[in-house]
Design an enzyme around this catalytic site. Sequence first.
Site, PDB file in Angstrom:
ATOM      1  N   CYS A 119      41.440  29.922  32.305  1.00  0.00           N
ATOM      2  CA  CYS A 119      41.095  28.862  33.273  1.00  0.00           C
ATOM      3  C   CYS A 119      39.813  29.131  34.056  1.00  0.00           C
ATOM      4  CB  CYS A 119      42.263  28.583  34.214  1.00  0.00           C
ATOM      5  SG  CYS A 119      42.801  29.999  35.181  1.00  0.00           S
ATOM      6  N   CYS A 127      43.982  26.364  31.151  1.00  0.00           N
ATOM      7  CA  CYS A 127      44.256  27.742  30.745  1.00  0.00           C
ATOM      8  C   CYS A 127      44.156  27.956  29.233  1.00  0.00           C
ATOM      9  CB  CYS A 127      45.630  28.161  31.249  1.00  0.00           C
ATOM     10  SG  CYS A 127      45.779  28.002  33.041  1.00  0.00           S
ATOM     11  N   LYS A 192      56.495  31.551  34.588  1.00  0.00           N
ATOM     12  CA  LYS A 192      55.482  31.085  35.541  1.00  0.00           C
ATOM     13  C   LYS A 192      55.661  29.583  35.746  1.00  0.00           C
ATOM     14  CE  LYS A 192      50.534  30.782  36.333  1.00  0.00           C
ATOM     15  NZ  LYS A 192      49.203  31.207  35.906  1.00  0.00           N
ATOM     16  N   ARG A 202      43.254  29.008  43.543  1.00  0.00           N
ATOM     17  CA  ARG A 202      42.337  28.174  42.740  1.00  0.00           C
ATOM     18  C   ARG A 202      41.028  27.958  43.490  1.00  0.00           C
ATOM     19  NH1 ARG A 202      46.860  24.049  40.249  1.00  0.00           N
ATOM     20  NH2 ARG A 202      48.034  25.700  39.186  1.00  0.00           N
ATOM     21  N   ARG A 214      48.810  21.394  35.381  1.00  0.00           N
ATOM     22  CA  ARG A 214      49.220  22.419  34.420  1.00  0.00           C
ATOM     23  C   ARG A 214      50.670  22.248  33.954  1.00  0.00           C
ATOM     24  NH1 ARG A 214      44.642  25.227  35.043  1.00  0.00           N
ATOM     25  NH2 ARG A 214      44.117  26.453  36.889  1.00  0.00           N
ATOM     26  N   LYS A 245      57.014  34.215  38.717  1.00  0.00           N
ATOM     27  CA  LYS A 245      55.949  33.784  39.618  1.00  0.00           C
ATOM     28  C   LYS A 245      56.129  32.327  39.977  1.00  0.00           C
ATOM     29  CE  LYS A 245      51.024  33.139  39.598  1.00  0.00           C
ATOM     30  NZ  LYS A 245      49.866  32.965  38.791  1.00  0.00           N
ATOM     31  N   TYR A 310      49.163  40.226  47.844  1.00  0.00           N
ATOM     32  CA  TYR A 310      47.906  40.374  48.574  1.00  0.00           C
ATOM     33  C   TYR A 310      48.108  41.227  49.827  1.00  0.00           C
ATOM     34  CZ  TYR A 310      46.543  36.725  45.367  1.00  0.00           C
ATOM     35  OH  TYR A 310      46.291  36.027  44.210  1.00  0.00           O
TER      36      TYR A 310
HETATM   37  C1  PBG Z   1      45.561  31.904  36.175  1.00  0.00           C
HETATM   38  C2  PBG Z   1      46.342  32.361  37.352  1.00  0.00           C
HETATM   39  C3  PBG Z   1      46.720  31.643  38.491  1.00  0.00           C
HETATM   40  C4  PBG Z   1      47.334  32.558  39.345  1.00  0.00           C
HETATM   41  C5  PBG Z   1      47.349  33.781  38.681  1.00  0.00           C
HETATM   42  N1  PBG Z   1      46.752  33.636  37.441  1.00  0.00           N
HETATM   43  C6  PBG Z   1      46.476  30.243  38.884  1.00  0.00           C
HETATM   44  C7  PBG Z   1      47.070  29.127  38.132  1.00  0.00           C
HETATM   45  O1  PBG Z   1      47.895  29.289  37.245  1.00  0.00           O
HETATM   46  O2  PBG Z   1      46.645  27.995  38.431  1.00  0.00           O
HETATM   47  C8  PBG Z   1      47.850  32.258  40.713  1.00  0.00           C
HETATM   48  C9  PBG Z   1      47.860  33.427  41.645  1.00  0.00           C
HETATM   49  C10 PBG Z   1      48.022  33.100  43.079  1.00  0.00           C
HETATM   50  O3  PBG Z   1      48.223  31.933  43.489  1.00  0.00           O
HETATM   51  O4  PBG Z   1      47.956  34.056  43.870  1.00  0.00           O
HETATM   52  N2  PBG Z   1      46.160  30.956  35.375  1.00  0.00           N
END
Ligand code: PBG
Length: 321
Positions: A119, A127, A192, A202, A214, A245, A310
């Site tokens: 992405c 992605c 996810k 993002r 997505r 996640k 984080y």
């Molecule tokens: C990439 C990705 C994302 C996150 C981790 N890898 C964003 C998404 O899927 O749009 C999100 C991580 C976060 O929000 O801390 N695809």
Amino acid sequence: MQNRFRKLRSSKAIRELVREVRLSKDGLVQPFFLVEGKGQKQPIPSMPGIYRYSADLIVPAVERFVKAGGKSGLFFGITDKKDARASGSYDPSGVVQRGIRAIKKHFPEFVVVTDVCLCAYTDHGHCGIIHNKKIDNDKSLPVLARMAVSHAEAGADIVAPSDMMDFRVGAIREGLEKNGFHDTILLSYAVKYASSFYGPFREAAHSAPGFGDRKTYQMDFANLRESLKEASQDVAEGADIVMVKPALAYLDIVREVKNQFNVPIAAYNVSGEFAMVKAAAERGWIDEKRIVLESVTSMIRAGCDLVITYHAKDIARWIQE
Ligand code: PBG
């Protein structure tokens, strides 16, 4: 006679003696953002305290985390070199590949995890690769595999695909094996969800989709049983660790996946979860340290072996205190 449960809560020392979950900094992974150029340390407005670093400044950033007791980082690349083929994703001198080399040179023991996803490298921000106006699953697989191999070549210990294409774990595993990377660990973002909690990320990564959303590849947040299908296939295809996640709103999923699979389980405490805590703490509405320690403890209690957050550097410091 019934029991008096308060006995085991009667002093700090007794509570600590019988505590079921003990926090350790060993299982914490700190995310880092890498950008092109030199001398870059760019703040991210919705993620106070988190920066985008160029390859030269990532080393001192990692060093600060290591000094706090940190042992592992998850690395994301941000670039304006975007095209339809996501060719920047597997460039040996790409933003992540250069960053990893710099880190490994200074901290060979530091566990480097890389996010494998297109992405941030596609001109449309999805992605996967687009073909006939659709996100084409199978055309995305060789690109993801090539990206993962280039990360391994640069020194990544763990590659972590987050794209949610089907069969990408198998494709990446095969790519690693063919290229001699038999020891590279594969951490799959197996479960996810299509989540609004990724908003600040993002913005940080310039990776929002240019059209649509997505939801045709990330999961519907209403589904629990689907998480078991996803995890099961990823384990069968060769995932060493599986991730759920986001984290906090999904601890029921973490527990279920933990109960069903015998691989280590990770959770990603994502950007939106972080931003909410920071925003409320800035206003003095919550006690940041206590909220964060309570939250991360609950993730481990739910079944997480490792937590990507984080807050990792702060937690590591608080544990050391
Ligand atoms: C990439 C990705 C994302 C996150 C981790 N890898 C964003 C998404 O899927 O749009 C999100 C991580 C976060 O929000 O801390 N695809």
